[in-house]
Write an enzyme that holds these catalytic residues in place. Structure first.
Site, PDB file in Angstrom:
ATOM      1  N   ARG A  59       0.851  -1.213   0.000  1.00  0.00           N
ATOM      2  CA  ARG A  59       0.000   0.000   0.000  1.00  0.00           C
ATOM      3  C   ARG A  59       0.881   1.256   0.000  1.00  0.00           C
ATOM      4  O   ARG A  59       0.588   2.233  -0.664  1.00  0.00           O
ATOM      5  CB  ARG A  59      -0.910   0.062   1.247  1.00  0.00           C
ATOM      6  N   GLN A  91     -10.807   9.282   6.743  1.00  0.00           N
ATOM      7  CA  GLN A  91     -10.593   7.899   7.192  1.00  0.00           C
ATOM      8  C   GLN A  91      -9.466   7.273   6.372  1.00  0.00           C
ATOM      9  O   GLN A  91      -9.054   6.151   6.644  1.00  0.00           O
ATOM     10  CB  GLN A  91     -11.870   7.083   6.973  1.00  0.00           C
ATOM     11  N   ASN A  92      -9.012   8.003   5.352  1.00  0.00           N
ATOM     12  CA  ASN A  92      -7.993   7.445   4.462  1.00  0.00           C
ATOM     13  C   ASN A  92      -6.623   7.462   5.118  1.00  0.00           C
ATOM     14  O   ASN A  92      -6.296   8.370   5.882  1.00  0.00           O
ATOM     15  CB  ASN A  92      -7.951   8.224   3.152  1.00  0.00           C
ATOM     16  N   ASP A  94      -3.931   7.169   3.031  1.00  0.00           N
ATOM     17  CA  ASP A  94      -3.010   7.673   1.997  1.00  0.00           C
ATOM     18  C   ASP A  94      -2.688   9.142   2.286  1.00  0.00           C
ATOM     19  O   ASP A  94      -3.234   9.738   3.217  1.00  0.00           O
ATOM     20  CB  ASP A  94      -3.623   7.470   0.597  1.00  0.00           C
ATOM     21  N   HIS A 109      -7.743   7.369  11.035  1.00  0.00           N
ATOM     22  CA  HIS A 109      -7.310   5.964  11.041  1.00  0.00           C
ATOM     23  C   HIS A 109      -5.812   5.781  10.803  1.00  0.00           C
ATOM     24  O   HIS A 109      -5.389   4.709  10.395  1.00  0.00           O
ATOM     25  CB  HIS A 109      -8.096   5.170   9.985  1.00  0.00           C
ATOM     26  N   CYS A 136      12.811  -0.008  16.641  1.00  0.00           N
ATOM     27  CA  CYS A 136      12.653   1.381  17.079  1.00  0.00           C
ATOM     28  C   CYS A 136      14.019   1.923  17.502  1.00  0.00           C
ATOM     29  O   CYS A 136      14.738   1.269  18.261  1.00  0.00           O
ATOM     30  CB  CYS A 136      11.676   1.400  18.252  1.00  0.00           C
ATOM     31  N   GLY A 174     -17.557  10.134  -0.241  1.00  0.00           N
ATOM     32  CA  GLY A 174     -16.903   8.876  -0.623  1.00  0.00           C
ATOM     33  C   GLY A 174     -16.682   7.914   0.520  1.00  0.00           C
ATOM     34  O   GLY A 174     -15.664   7.233   0.582  1.00  0.00           O
TER      35      GLY A 174
HETATM   36  P1  NAD Z   1     -15.348   2.222   1.804  1.00  0.00           P
HETATM   37  O1  NAD Z   1     -14.356   1.583   0.884  1.00  0.00           O
HETATM   38  O2  NAD Z   1     -16.050   1.384   2.802  1.00  0.00           O
HETATM   39  O3  NAD Z   1     -16.464   2.923   0.915  1.00  0.00           O
HETATM   40  C1  NAD Z   1     -16.128   3.725  -0.181  1.00  0.00           C
HETATM   41  C2  NAD Z   1     -17.374   4.487  -0.589  1.00  0.00           C
HETATM   42  O4  NAD Z   1     -17.001   5.398  -1.607  1.00  0.00           O
HETATM   43  C3  NAD Z   1     -18.498   3.601  -1.148  1.00  0.00           C
HETATM   44  O5  NAD Z   1     -19.713   3.959  -0.515  1.00  0.00           O
HETATM   45  C4  NAD Z   1     -18.521   3.941  -2.637  1.00  0.00           C
HETATM   46  O6  NAD Z   1     -19.835   3.916  -3.183  1.00  0.00           O
HETATM   47  C5  NAD Z   1     -17.975   5.363  -2.631  1.00  0.00           C
HETATM   48  N1  NAD Z   1     -17.276   5.729  -3.869  1.00  0.00           N
HETATM   49  C6  NAD Z   1     -16.464   4.960  -4.639  1.00  0.00           C
HETATM   50  N2  NAD Z   1     -15.999   5.676  -5.675  1.00  0.00           N
HETATM   51  C7  NAD Z   1     -16.529   6.917  -5.559  1.00  0.00           C
HETATM   52  C8  NAD Z   1     -16.431   8.109  -6.339  1.00  0.00           C
HETATM   53  N3  NAD Z   1     -15.682   8.166  -7.449  1.00  0.00           N
HETATM   54  N4  NAD Z   1     -17.106   9.211  -5.934  1.00  0.00           N
HETATM   55  C9  NAD Z   1     -17.883   9.168  -4.809  1.00  0.00           C
HETATM   56  N5  NAD Z   1     -18.011   8.070  -4.032  1.00  0.00           N
HETATM   57  C10 NAD Z   1     -17.340   6.967  -4.405  1.00  0.00           C
HETATM   58  O7  NAD Z   1     -14.599   3.438   2.462  1.00  0.00           O
HETATM   59  P2  NAD Z   1     -14.596   4.005   3.925  1.00  0.00           P
HETATM   60  O8  NAD Z   1     -15.994   4.298   4.313  1.00  0.00           O
HETATM   61  O9  NAD Z   1     -13.591   5.104   3.890  1.00  0.00           O
HETATM   62  O10 NAD Z   1     -14.023   2.825   4.844  1.00  0.00           O
HETATM   63  C11 NAD Z   1     -12.833   2.152   4.455  1.00  0.00           C
HETATM   64  C12 NAD Z   1     -11.824   1.927   5.543  1.00  0.00           C
HETATM   65  O11 NAD Z   1     -10.664   1.307   4.960  1.00  0.00           O
HETATM   66  C13 NAD Z   1     -11.308   3.200   6.142  1.00  0.00           C
HETATM   67  O12 NAD Z   1     -11.247   3.000   7.502  1.00  0.00           O
HETATM   68  C14 NAD Z   1      -9.889   3.413   5.581  1.00  0.00           C
HETATM   69  O13 NAD Z   1      -8.955   3.647   6.628  1.00  0.00           O
HETATM   70  C15 NAD Z   1      -9.512   2.112   4.933  1.00  0.00           C
HETATM   71  N6  NAD Z   1      -9.088   2.303   3.503  1.00  0.00           N
HETATM   72  C16 NAD Z   1      -8.348   3.382   3.159  1.00  0.00           C
HETATM   73  C17 NAD Z   1      -7.981   3.583   1.834  1.00  0.00           C
HETATM   74  C18 NAD Z   1      -7.180   4.812   1.486  1.00  0.00           C
HETATM   75  O14 NAD Z   1      -6.526   5.371   2.356  1.00  0.00           O
HETATM   76  N7  NAD Z   1      -7.218   5.281   0.231  1.00  0.00           N
HETATM   77  C19 NAD Z   1      -8.373   2.672   0.850  1.00  0.00           C
HETATM   78  C20 NAD Z   1      -9.129   1.553   1.244  1.00  0.00           C
HETATM   79  C21 NAD Z   1      -9.489   1.377   2.580  1.00  0.00           C
HETATM   80 ZN    ZN Z   2      10.289   2.327  20.940  1.00  0.00          ZN
END
Ligand code: NAD
Ligand code: ZN
Length: 238
Positions: A59, A91-92, A94, A109, A136, A174
């Site tokens: 990732r 919540q991302n 990245d 997160h 560490c 999203g």
């Molecule tokens: P999720 O993956 O559960 O849901 C993604 C949502 O985004 C869906 O409802 C989908 O319909 C919507 N979506 C997809 N493409 C879209 C677009 N182009 N425009 C608008 N909406 C769109 O995501 P979440 O609710 O953030 O939960 C996922 C968990 O997993 C988080 O806790 C996160 O930490 C982790 N995660 C992070 C990443 C990242 O950092 N990029 C990627 C995957 C999972």
């Molecule tokens: Zn330490």
């Protein structure tokens, strides 16, 4: 000032999908082909740390191949140009909000580009790979990804709660609304009297809590919304 004064923006994996990063639940609760219990829980890490390190190394490497998209840039523009307050919570894990120009945000997160010591808990920037032999520099303990896994406490919740209690416009962009406590933020914003908007490709199960649902790719709907909000500020009050 006419219109809202404190915006609260919650973003999820959907906003990075247009940059090429896979979402989470999209493929039946799998994250890049892995069960979330395996790669995103303390139990999974204990059971197979090598696998979990490989997963997050992959990732982390992926980040070098992707770029921020119009949604990240539009949110950054809103943070710069909105005359009231903007709280951005993602919540991302990245770094696309940062690279899209966001001056500040809360990573609820955790972050792929950080590592944490399992013993002294010191957090440091980390851009390369991690493995079970990585130590560490402070105490010699093992390092783990600085990611909040299932069953662990999300970060900076106190600040988030404070901002939610003060916001008058809440936008969820999203996110599937399935991961708590973030999924409950709309409820708190509602109670604070905020207008609640959802931006998603589809209507989600939490949708009845929102005043308005803007269905479509965030890369199109969010820049248009930001343009409206920013230009609305320049209209004279009547
Ligand atoms: P999720 O993956 O559960 O849901 C993604 C949502 O985004 C869906 O409802 C989908 O319909 C919507 N979506 C997809 N493409 C879209 C677009 N182009 N425009 C608008 N909406 C769109 O995501 P979440 O609710 O953030 O939960 C996922 C968990 O997993 C988080 O806790 C996160 O930490 C982790 N995660 C992070 C990443 C990242 O950092 N990029 C990627 C995957 C999972
Ligand atoms: Zn330490």
């Amino acid at each position: 000032m006419l219109g809202p004064r404190h915006l609260f923006i919650l973003t999820g994996a959907g906003i990075s999908a247009e940059s090429g990063l896979a979402t989470f639940r999209g493929a039946g609760g799998l994250w890049e082909g892995h069960r979330v219990e395996t790669v995103a829980s303390p139990e999974g890490f204990t059971a197979d740390p090598d696998l979990v390190h490989r997963f997050y190394n992959e990732r982390r490497r992926q980040l070098h191949a992707v770029s921020p998209n119009p949604t990240h840039r539009a949110i950054a523009r809103l943070q710069r140009e909105f005359r009231g307050e903007v709280t951005l919570v993602t919540q991302n894990v990245d770094d696309l909000h940062e690279r899209g120009g966001s001056p500040n945000l809360i990573h609820l997160h955790g972050e792929l580009l950080k590592a944490r010591c399992v013993f002294c808990r010191r957090i440091r920037d980390w851009s390369g790979d991690l493995d079970t032999a990585t130590r560490c520099g402070n105490c010699g303990g093992n390092l783990r990804p600085h990611i909040v896994w299932f069953g662990e406490m999300p970060l900076r919740l106190e600040e988030v709660g404070e901002a939610l209690s003060q916001c008058d416009l809440f936008a969820s962009i999203g996110t599937s609304g399935q991961v708590y406590p973030a999924a409950g933020f709309v409820d708190l914003a509602h109670r604070a009297g905020a207008r609640c908007l959802e931006f998603n490709l589809e209507v989600t199960p939490t949708n009845p809590l929102f005043h308005e649902s803007i269905v479509g790719p965030a890369g199109e709907t969010v820049p248009a919304w930001v343009e409206d909000l920013v230009s609305c500020q320049d209209r004279p009050e009547t």
